[in-house]
Scaffold this active site. Sequence first.
Site, PDB file in Angstrom:
ATOM      1  N   GLU A 120       0.505  -0.851  -0.116  1.00  0.00           N
ATOM      2  CA  GLU A 120       0.105  -0.056   0.293  1.00  0.00           C
ATOM      3  C   GLU A 120       1.180   1.325   0.508  1.00  0.00           C
ATOM      4  O   GLU A 120       0.339   2.517  -0.504  1.00  0.00           O
ATOM      5  CB  GLU A 120      -1.310  -0.005   1.372  1.00  0.00           C
ATOM      6  CG  GLU A 120      -2.545  -1.100   0.915  1.00  0.00           C
ATOM      7  CD  GLU A 120      -3.002  -1.368   1.911  1.00  0.00           C
ATOM      8  OE1 GLU A 120      -3.732  -1.113   2.066  1.00  0.00           O
ATOM      9  OE2 GLU A 120      -2.630  -1.741   3.377  1.00  0.00           O
ATOM     10  N   GLU A 140      -3.858  -9.638   4.073  1.00  0.00           N
ATOM     11  CA  GLU A 140      -4.535  -9.230   5.326  1.00  0.00           C
ATOM     12  C   GLU A 140      -5.961 -10.469   5.201  1.00  0.00           C
ATOM     13  O   GLU A 140      -5.883 -10.832   7.072  1.00  0.00           O
ATOM     14  CB  GLU A 140      -5.422  -7.959   5.116  1.00  0.00           C
ATOM     15  CG  GLU A 140      -3.657  -6.708   5.460  1.00  0.00           C
ATOM     16  CD  GLU A 140      -3.184  -6.363   4.355  1.00  0.00           C
ATOM     17  OE1 GLU A 140      -2.289  -5.419   4.352  1.00  0.00           O
ATOM     18  OE2 GLU A 140      -3.449  -7.465   3.004  1.00  0.00           O
TER      19      GLU A 140
END
Length: 271
Positions: A120, A140
């Site tokens: 990210e 995740e």
Amino acid sequence: MTESDVRDGTVSCEVDGRGVATVLIDRPSKLNAITFEMVGELAAILARLRDSPARVVVIRTAGNRAFSVGADIGQFSTYAAEDMWRHWIAEGHRVFRELSELHQPTVAVIDGIAVGGGLELALACDFRIASDDARFGLPENGIGTIPGWGGTARLTALVGYAHACELVLARRRIDARTAHEWGLVTSSHPTVSLDTAVAEITDDLLGGAALAQQTSKQLLRLAANGADAAVLEALASGFTANAPDFREGVTAFLEKRTPQFSHPTSSPSEA
């Protein structure tokens, strides 16, 4: 987890005489896992860079095993649900958005693993230059949570919904070649050539007129969100046409020489 485990990572920045700012995420013993404190250090650096004469911002991390494995799971798992919402996620979003909205072009240099919040971080940059050894993923869901620092939106904008589902829902990890084919990274190179590739893109960026380049970056961001280019480009063209660099650029073109733009310069320093 001890306090020293959390605080052993740092984020620093140095600006060279050409105006290249190198931001270093330094926590190789933890594969450059990012703590809340490190997010705060990055925020402070970005605030200084915003008004600095730096022309290009390069994001690097320490070591060669991982660009970054993302958020420090040991730390964020201690947050209560309300604190996760109010602090961890909100602050990460704010800081990564500030990175993506810097006027200066930004380059992430990716060697090794870039997963979770590490990916990210790279997604918030304009260019992602990767080594052939780089690996990418957003795993995740495998620990019962979601990409929380803007990954779903930025990834989908770059690679499309179907490929984003592969990384997020199926938790697949892809190599640098696939990442390049998908448009996730700008280019990939043998590890020994990585610094050369970064120097080449940095030189290309430094060769442009700063005001025109930074204005163009804003136009590209707005265009990606569906803004009317006809109106914005007319305004931006009028704006840049009043700058000395435009007159120099046109004159140099007519005289068949390299333009000498009036770039701000800075002495080597810490940002």
